[in-house]
Write a protein that holds these residues in place. Sequence first.
Motif, PDB file in Angstrom:
ATOM      1  N   HIS A   1       1.406   4.414  -2.792  1.00  0.00           N
ATOM      2  CA  HIS A   1       1.032   5.793  -2.479  1.00  0.00           C
ATOM      3  C   HIS A   1       2.245   6.705  -2.291  1.00  0.00           C
ATOM      4  CE1 HIS A   1      -3.301   5.265  -2.253  1.00  0.00           C
ATOM      5  NE2 HIS A   1      -3.016   4.034  -1.882  1.00  0.00           N
ATOM      6  N   LEU A   2       3.351   6.160  -1.870  1.00  0.00           N
ATOM      7  CA  LEU A   2       4.562   6.990  -1.741  1.00  0.00           C
ATOM      8  C   LEU A   2       5.412   6.937  -3.010  1.00  0.00           C
ATOM      9  CD1 LEU A   2       5.803   6.136   1.879  1.00  0.00           C
ATOM     10  CD2 LEU A   2       4.286   7.952   1.163  1.00  0.00           C
ATOM     11  N   ARG A   3       5.010   6.113  -3.982  1.00  0.00           N
ATOM     12  CA  ARG A   3       5.782   5.913  -5.217  1.00  0.00           C
ATOM     13  C   ARG A   3       7.192   5.462  -4.907  1.00  0.00           C
ATOM     14  NH1 ARG A   3       2.895  10.159  -7.898  1.00  0.00           N
ATOM     15  NH2 ARG A   3       0.917   9.113  -8.089  1.00  0.00           N
ATOM     16  N   LYS A   4       7.297   4.467  -4.055  1.00  0.00           N
ATOM     17  CA  LYS A   4       8.632   3.993  -3.685  1.00  0.00           C
ATOM     18  C   LYS A   4       8.733   2.514  -3.985  1.00  0.00           C
ATOM     19  CE  LYS A   4      10.964   6.964  -1.259  1.00  0.00           C
ATOM     20  NZ  LYS A   4      12.322   6.869  -0.897  1.00  0.00           N
TER      21      LYS A   4
ATOM     22  N   TYR B   1       0.832  -1.199   0.000  1.00  0.00           N
ATOM     23  CA  TYR B   1       0.000   0.000   0.000  1.00  0.00           C
ATOM     24  C   TYR B   1       0.874   1.260   0.000  1.00  0.00           C
ATOM     25  CZ  TYR B   1      -3.138   3.517   2.073  1.00  0.00           C
ATOM     26  OH  TYR B   1      -3.840   4.648   2.340  1.00  0.00           O
ATOM     27  N   LEU B   2       1.861   1.278   0.887  1.00  0.00           N
ATOM     28  CA  LEU B   2       2.738   2.449   0.964  1.00  0.00           C
ATOM     29  C   LEU B   2       3.559   2.596  -0.313  1.00  0.00           C
ATOM     30  CD1 LEU B   2       4.022   2.362   4.637  1.00  0.00           C
ATOM     31  CD2 LEU B   2       2.408   3.963   3.624  1.00  0.00           C
TER      32      LEU B   2
END
Lengths: 459, 340
Positions: B64-67, B60-61
């Motif tokens: 959303h963080l584009r990492k 998920y992160l």
Amino acid sequence: MEQVLAGFVRALRAAGAATSTAEAIDAARAVALVGYADRDLLKDALAVSLAKTADDKAIHERVFEMYFASPAQGQFDARTASAMQPQAHDAQLRTGQTEVDALLDLAGAQAGPADRTASTDLQRALARAAQAVGVDDIRFESQIGYFTGRMLQQLGMDALALRLLQRLTQHTEQAQAEALRLQQVRDTLHGQARALVQKRFELFGQPATDAFMADVIVHRPMHRLAPADMERMQAVVARMARRLAYRHSRRRRVRLRGQLDLRHTLRANAGHGGVPFELRFRHRRRERPRIVVLCDVSGSVAAHVRFLLLFLYALQGSVTDLRCFAFSNRLFDVAAPLQSRPFDEAVALILSQACGGATDYGRAFADLREQHWDSIDRRTTVLVLGDARSNHADPRLDIVAAVAGRAKRLVWLCPEPPGRWGSGDSCMLQYRPLCTHVTHCANAMDLERAVDETLQAYD
Amino acid sequence: VLKTLLPVVAGKTAQRHRVIHTRTMNAADTPAGLASIEAATQALASAGYISTRQISTAVYLAHHLRKPVLIEGPAGVGKTELAVSAARALGFALLRLQCYEGLDDSRALYEWKYGKQLLYTQILKEKIGLLIDSADTLPAAMDKLAAFQDLFFSRDFVQARPLLQAMEQRTGSVLLIDEVDKSEEAFEALLLEVLADYQVTIPEIGTIHAQVPPLVLLTSNNTRELGDALKRRCLHLHIGFPQAELERRVLRARVPGISEQLLRQLVAFVQALRAENIRKPPSVAESVDWARALLLLHITVLDESIVRETLNVLLKRETDIREVQQRLRPLTEAALAVAG
């Protein structure tokens, strides 16, 4: 809320995790997404963005539990609990003095789990006071009292103390009752403030002290290491070994730009009609470090033995091809106990095996020649740790010369200062011209540097 | 003439960097499966991947963080499978780059199509007379030729490899960089541009930005320590051996038709085995294989002799097998007792 996160990152760094600013920013973005409401979720999100190695994960786990612990948990004892019962006549104690009233509210509201909002009020007031006086800068355990005092002062405790003093000097019954109540409030607040400072010390101060002590200890001469230091030393040496492993595990293949590999180039470009579009260069495969360590564990170096063995123990992990021998006269292969047992057990076993009888370097070298000659080849570095005090026995210079000729390098690390080499029964000066490198190795720093240089020869 | 001219032409183009933007990223591009952490868990479950909250949080992160996410853990716990399942669950294309020693940019990023370039050179050679006939002076002829510079070093002559392919996807994609620890340090440096900015720079053409940033998952078995620069740019997820309850759920999803009793016994035995001091403890992949093997043999209840016969499915090292076989009776009995 950023302040909370920044504090957490600082606590992580204090505990030894390598957390960069970029990662802290990532963590802030992650927290903005998931929020603070769900503690487990917060922990997962922070772990994913801040802790990138197994060690860091462990540190993160520990610091998170401490830092985001629910504040008032477990700090009640029976006495403070009773002090916190809201008392009927509290209302009568209202003095009109706002500062004292506020404190009474805070402490009285501590009452119990029923009144949660008020209990967080106290925690919040304490946290604000802590920030105002800079509790996070605490370094030493002895500062806990000082910071507690400063915090209480910040909360307005002076007014309360003054009032308490006034009431104590009045001898009416009501004044005595009020004084008792004021004392309880004072003690409660003091206990709470102290608990908070204690926790901050564990988060910020303890790691700083540890880092300082670790720095001291690597420069302390080996023979002055107290048994109590050894525990700390184990952690320090383990970190050293990891550092060495990291530094030397990289770059196994070196590209030599200058040397064209004609055969490879032709083959690679066969598809282009032999026009050399892609060039191929020769690779030189780096040799893997092979190290044979001979460690003197006899009486004359007794003060160093535990430390030297500790270093060998830690080195197991970082050098893949490591042979360890210990001797006082006969040579023993100690790789097996070092590998398979916990350190203290391994040391006891090695000492019971190898330590006995007079030191005889010649005998040990003869054993090396007869039993373990195969372990030395032209890729091997032979490290000798010892003072070369051989009880006037034959030093077997012939074998040492043969070792030097056969191995890549022969390095002697002597715990005695150069001024004492050659005095009494020391053969250091006789061995010295045969070795590639002889150095005085007094403390952990020296030892790390010597091993670093040894490994560098393979880079 | 042309042979000597070509490098000049190419060099001239190289000086003119152009940035190719096709479409800017839109925040509304979040697929339903990544709207929340629970949604991610459900989406992965629908693709047959039993996720923990940690894993879902990381995915998920990552979106959303584009990492990118760097996934570490022992072999066979489902690191690669996570990427494959995520692609399936989200309906994304999966681009896979398998790392190995000696992997370089021409295999990972892009390569010029030499053959095609040569072929076109031949054609141009035949037509060159026609082209520069009308030019009177050498500069005029050069200008005429310069118009063709894009022909040889243009997108048409670039063979895209997985990293560039991922940048060029028009819909969401999952980029799996598998076993990144097998590659060399130099390759890590190559990844930095792709992972940090989602762009690839081809000197002759320009910088190609990702149209839709892919979901990047890197896996590592930790055979060597990865560089700090790479780790800093990634989120980090460690997947270890699962707890008994989770492993049962994984097996239920992966081996449909297995009886509940056998499942409990099997998982209890595998968990016990992991606690033993063996070189290569069995992973989830091995327990799935074992469960399938037992199902195939129509076995419904474990006992010592069955375990002994099928132990080689679970353990892959001769020394481990020998060691475990000596203590098989107490191990099996203990596991059966736990399973009840």
